[in-house]
Scaffold this active site. Structure first.
Site, PDB file in Angstrom:
ATOM      1  N   SER A   9     -22.131 -13.614 -35.580  1.00  0.00           N
ATOM      2  CA  SER A   9     -22.230 -13.595 -34.117  1.00  0.00           C
ATOM      3  C   SER A   9     -23.683 -13.806 -33.721  1.00  0.00           C
ATOM      4  O   SER A   9     -24.562 -13.016 -34.093  1.00  0.00           O
ATOM      5  CB  SER A   9     -21.758 -12.245 -33.563  1.00  0.00           C
ATOM      6  OG  SER A   9     -22.301 -12.070 -32.257  1.00  0.00           O
ATOM      7  N   HIS A  34     -19.905 -17.601 -34.332  1.00  0.00           N
ATOM      8  CA  HIS A  34     -19.250 -16.803 -33.285  1.00  0.00           C
ATOM      9  C   HIS A  34     -20.186 -16.695 -32.090  1.00  0.00           C
ATOM     10  O   HIS A  34     -21.328 -16.238 -32.211  1.00  0.00           O
ATOM     11  CB  HIS A  34     -18.906 -15.410 -33.830  1.00  0.00           C
ATOM     12  CG  HIS A  34     -18.081 -14.576 -32.906  1.00  0.00           C
ATOM     13  ND1 HIS A  34     -16.727 -14.779 -32.700  1.00  0.00           N
ATOM     14  CD2 HIS A  34     -18.432 -13.522 -32.134  1.00  0.00           C
ATOM     15  CE1 HIS A  34     -16.278 -13.867 -31.835  1.00  0.00           C
ATOM     16  NE2 HIS A  34     -17.288 -13.106 -31.477  1.00  0.00           N
ATOM     17  N   ASP A  36     -20.790 -15.243 -28.504  1.00  0.00           N
ATOM     18  CA  ASP A  36     -20.363 -14.175 -27.583  1.00  0.00           C
ATOM     19  C   ASP A  36     -20.821 -14.446 -26.162  1.00  0.00           C
ATOM     20  O   ASP A  36     -21.998 -14.309 -25.840  1.00  0.00           O
ATOM     21  CB  ASP A  36     -20.935 -12.837 -28.066  1.00  0.00           C
ATOM     22  CG  ASP A  36     -20.132 -12.274 -29.219  1.00  0.00           C
ATOM     23  OD1 ASP A  36     -20.743 -11.791 -30.194  1.00  0.00           O
ATOM     24  OD2 ASP A  36     -18.894 -12.331 -29.163  1.00  0.00           O
ATOM     25  N   MET A  38     -20.899 -13.403 -22.395  1.00  0.00           N
ATOM     26  CA  MET A  38     -20.723 -12.204 -21.570  1.00  0.00           C
ATOM     27  C   MET A  38     -21.257 -12.466 -20.162  1.00  0.00           C
ATOM     28  O   MET A  38     -22.322 -13.083 -20.006  1.00  0.00           O
ATOM     29  CB  MET A  38     -21.493 -11.027 -22.190  1.00  0.00           C
ATOM     30  CG  MET A  38     -21.050 -10.686 -23.606  1.00  0.00           C
ATOM     31  SD  MET A  38     -22.023  -9.312 -24.270  1.00  0.00           S
ATOM     32  CE  MET A  38     -21.389  -9.246 -25.955  1.00  0.00           C
ATOM     33  N   HIS A  68     -16.113 -16.751 -27.923  1.00  0.00           N
ATOM     34  CA  HIS A  68     -15.433 -15.509 -27.527  1.00  0.00           C
ATOM     35  C   HIS A  68     -15.814 -15.243 -26.074  1.00  0.00           C
ATOM     36  O   HIS A  68     -16.946 -14.813 -25.797  1.00  0.00           O
ATOM     37  CB  HIS A  68     -15.892 -14.370 -28.453  1.00  0.00           C
ATOM     38  CG  HIS A  68     -15.413 -13.014 -28.045  1.00  0.00           C
ATOM     39  ND1 HIS A  68     -15.913 -11.857 -28.591  1.00  0.00           N
ATOM     40  CD2 HIS A  68     -14.480 -12.628 -27.138  1.00  0.00           C
ATOM     41  CE1 HIS A  68     -15.318 -10.809 -28.032  1.00  0.00           C
ATOM     42  NE2 HIS A  68     -14.434 -11.258 -27.155  1.00  0.00           N
ATOM     43  N   MET A  70     -15.999 -13.218 -22.963  1.00  0.00           N
ATOM     44  CA  MET A  70     -15.897 -11.880 -22.355  1.00  0.00           C
ATOM     45  C   MET A  70     -16.292 -12.040 -20.892  1.00  0.00           C
ATOM     46  O   MET A  70     -17.365 -11.597 -20.441  1.00  0.00           O
ATOM     47  CB  MET A  70     -16.814 -10.892 -23.099  1.00  0.00           C
ATOM     48  CG  MET A  70     -16.287 -10.532 -24.468  1.00  0.00           C
ATOM     49  SD  MET A  70     -17.533  -9.795 -25.545  1.00  0.00           S
ATOM     50  CE  MET A  70     -18.301 -11.286 -26.203  1.00  0.00           C
ATOM     51  N   MET A 139     -10.618  -6.666 -31.526  1.00  0.00           N
ATOM     52  CA  MET A 139     -11.913  -6.015 -31.357  1.00  0.00           C
ATOM     53  C   MET A 139     -11.894  -4.672 -32.075  1.00  0.00           C
ATOM     54  O   MET A 139     -11.013  -3.830 -31.823  1.00  0.00           O
ATOM     55  CB  MET A 139     -12.223  -5.798 -29.877  1.00  0.00           C
ATOM     56  CG  MET A 139     -12.447  -7.070 -29.073  1.00  0.00           C
ATOM     57  SD  MET A 139     -13.719  -8.126 -29.729  1.00  0.00           S
ATOM     58  CE  MET A 139     -15.179  -7.074 -29.533  1.00  0.00           C
ATOM     59  N   ASP A 177     -13.624  -8.271 -35.099  1.00  0.00           N
ATOM     60  CA  ASP A 177     -14.936  -8.425 -34.469  1.00  0.00           C
ATOM     61  C   ASP A 177     -15.525  -7.079 -34.041  1.00  0.00           C
ATOM     62  O   ASP A 177     -15.022  -6.433 -33.128  1.00  0.00           O
ATOM     63  CB  ASP A 177     -14.749  -9.322 -33.228  1.00  0.00           C
ATOM     64  CG  ASP A 177     -16.038  -9.655 -32.534  1.00  0.00           C
ATOM     65  OD1 ASP A 177     -15.975 -10.315 -31.483  1.00  0.00           O
ATOM     66  OD2 ASP A 177     -17.116  -9.268 -33.036  1.00  0.00           O
TER      67      ASP A 177
HETATM   68  C1  DX5 Z   1     -19.208  -7.480 -28.986  1.00  0.00           C
HETATM   69  C2  DX5 Z   1     -19.092  -8.880 -29.590  1.00  0.00           C
HETATM   70  C3  DX5 Z   1     -19.213  -8.869 -31.085  1.00  0.00           C
HETATM   71  C4  DX5 Z   1     -20.558  -8.331 -31.576  1.00  0.00           C
HETATM   72  C5  DX5 Z   1     -20.509  -8.081 -33.058  1.00  0.00           C
HETATM   73  O1  DX5 Z   1     -18.771  -7.520 -27.640  1.00  0.00           O
HETATM   74  O2  DX5 Z   1     -17.854  -9.469 -29.265  1.00  0.00           O
HETATM   75  O3  DX5 Z   1     -19.018 -10.196 -31.574  1.00  0.00           O
HETATM   76  O4  DX5 Z   1     -21.568  -9.280 -31.291  1.00  0.00           O
HETATM   77  O5  DX5 Z   1     -21.739  -7.518 -33.422  1.00  0.00           O
HETATM   78  P1  DX5 Z   1     -21.824  -6.505 -34.664  1.00  0.00           P
HETATM   79  O6  DX5 Z   1     -21.329  -7.282 -35.855  1.00  0.00           O
HETATM   80  O7  DX5 Z   1     -23.282  -6.151 -34.754  1.00  0.00           O
HETATM   81  O8  DX5 Z   1     -20.932  -5.339 -34.340  1.00  0.00           O
HETATM   82 ZN    ZN Z   2     -17.386 -11.371 -30.264  1.00  0.00          ZN
END
Ligand code: DX5
Ligand code: ZN
Length: 221
Positions: A9, A34, A36, A38, A68, A70, A139, A177
């Site tokens: 990620s 990956h 992320d 947000m 991903h 969010m 998750m 994840d």
């Molecule tokens: C959290 C993300 C994850 C996160 C994982 O909302 O969706 O992908 O970045 O990070 P680690 O592996 O450090 O938990």
């Molecule tokens: Zn993620």
């Protein structure tokens, strides 16, 4: 079951050197990146949009990008990330007004579609959607931040999800994840996962190849 994929990620990467970081982690043996996304609305944090995905493609990254989302709403960003070169686009069903239509939109744009289940989201969201996804993302932390601890009850949820995937289409990928480390990745695989997101476990280490090799060794157990 599918072959195992390690999905770093980039949330935990050095954003000031993102292209190099992605290059390095891919050279170190990662399978898919990956991404992320947000929006500080669906989750209490803000990251990056489709231009960063496009910039990585322009930089020369050819590996698959696992986006991903969010965010809420999702459909506009589905369009933007598909245009920017996403391979997989996953979203949280709670964030879409019309989940089936959003899944169809992803596939209509030539990307692979997936749903993301938060720790408290029941598997019933898969009842009428599993035949229309290419990936289920479970998750194992509450979304919004890297560096959190793996939520143990996720292991049972992984096993139940694997059972449901086997009944529909064994090719659907089961991604997990949040909080994945060298010392828990084997248990997560044995529970039924085949795609492993790891942010802080990889990017907080000085030697990406060493930590990815250690994960692979655990996955081979
Ligand atoms: C959290 C993300 C994850 C996160 C994982 O909302 O969706 O992908 O970045 O990070 P680690 O592996 O450090 O938990
Ligand atoms: Zn993620």
């Amino acid at each position: 079951m599918n072959n195992d994929w390690i999905a770093p990620s980039i949330l935990s990467a050095d954003f000031a050197r993102l292209g190099q970081e992605v290059d390095d982690v891919l050279s170190a043996g990662a399978d898919i990146i990956h991404f992320d996304v947000m929006d500080n609305h669906y989750v209490p944090n803000l990251t990056f949009g489709a231009p960063i995905c496009q910039a990585l493609k322009n930089y020369g990254i050819t590996a698959p990008i696992d986006v991903h989302l969010m965010v809420s709403p999702v459909d506009d960003l589905i369009q933007q990330f598909a245009a920017a070169g996403a391979t997989y686009i996953t979203f949280h069903p709670e964030a879409s007004s019309h989940v089936d239509r959003s899944l169809q939109l992803i596939r209509s744009l030539g990307c692979k579609a997936g749903l993301v289940l938060n720790p408290a989201t029941p598997l019933s969201v898969l009842d009428y959607t599993l035949p229309y996804v290419d990936m289920v993302l479970l998750m194992s932390v509450n979304p919004g931040y890297g560096g959190q601890s793996f939520i143990p009850h996720t292991l049972d949820k992984i096993t139940q999800t694997r059972r449901r995937i086997q009944q529909v289409d064994a090719h659907i990928r089961l991604e997990v994840d949040g909080g994945i480390k060298v010392d828990n990745i084997a248990a997560i695989k044995h529970a039924g996962a085949d795609t492993f997101v790891a942010g802080s476990a990889i990017f907080n280490q000085p030697d990406y190849a060493a930590v990815i090799a250690a994960m692979r060794k655990q996955l081979a157990c």
